[in-house]
Design a protein around this motif. Sequence first.
Motif: not given
Length: 405
Positions: A190-196, A198-203, A151-153
């Motif tokens: 909407v799902f996006a990333r706060t970093g790279d 495994p715990l950096d996927l956020r909604a 994911m790139r968002s």
Amino acid sequence: MNLPHDTDERLAALRRQAAEWAGELRSHALTWEQTQRSAHTTVTRPPELALLTALSDLSLPERYDKPAVEAYGHRFTTTNALERAVLTEEAAYGDAALLLAAPGALTAGPVVEALGSTDQQDWFYGRLAGRTGWTCLAMTEAGHGSDAAGMRSALTRPERDDRTDACEDHVLTGAKTYIGNAARAHTAVVFARTGDGPLDLRAVLLDLRAPGVTAAPLPTIGLAGALGTLGLDAVEVGADGLLGRHLPPIKRGMWGWLRAFNLLRTSAAAMGVGIARAAHDYVRHHRTTLRAEDRARLDGISRRTAAVRELTYRAVGEIEAHPDRGHLPSVAKVSAARLAERTTREALRFFGHGARLDHPLLDKWARDARGVEYLEGTSDIQRLQIYNTLARSGPAPAPPTGPGE
């Protein structure tokens, strides 16, 4: 074709009512597709049909003000996973594109239920209670599909403080595609990333009228009018829009995503089964005389459909008992997507050359069936999920050995 679950009087009543409503969907299917093709850059609302209204009403939790759904002496105010699969299968038997264009919280709702605080759920469902409205779930991206690792968002903070999410606003940037009802929705998860990591996927919860959001319908060969795109250009997200803030870090992103998607994958599988059933029955009703080999082919379709249908309902039972287990939902999704494509193509062959022109409804189902492959993760994504589940569980234990072995 009955299942053991159908012996339950309440569930049988829901299926019977949904099957009747599905006929209304089918009567609008070709007109709806033609409308979407002629105005594919214009957002249109689907007709107000009984099954779409029921799906919208039942997507809201019982605690919110909404009408009940009556079905042959039984009253429904919400649905569990099994009832949801029944409604989805019968709706897809009528028309899958109209099913996907239904209002309510069919896809975003499970994520909000898994990750949202009470206040966030009240805000989300409060925008739907008492009126017709659309929501959407934005995960898929061009080039990466629904692969969370790719994911790139991005969800960033101008002045990052790693200790807390409580006092900082965020900025959301990215692009999403193949999003159901994106162009109709007023609210999105909407799902996006706060970093790279495994715990950096956020909604996040997002009002799609916010500055920086652009939504557009997506012209497609199948499932016309159902999908769209979202552009996210430095959209401000308040702290109260971050789903999972009240949860431990390990449960804020991937955990909730997996729980929600396990449910959504069984719904996608039920949709594939519904399309396959429709194609099988179309042949049976329109080819009244069949040679022995054609009857054998049709019987084979029936057996395959029954097997995948049973698998799908086994997967539903699995996630009702264990919401975190994604093995069977992924197996069911892969099997049902393949079934829908194979069955609709084979059904066309029963009518010879020119079948797509002479049987436009069957042609539509064949094009719609391909879309099932891309709902809630492609087959490659599902196989990764199956592998990860099996890898975590370890090798199967060796069988016990007898004396002297």
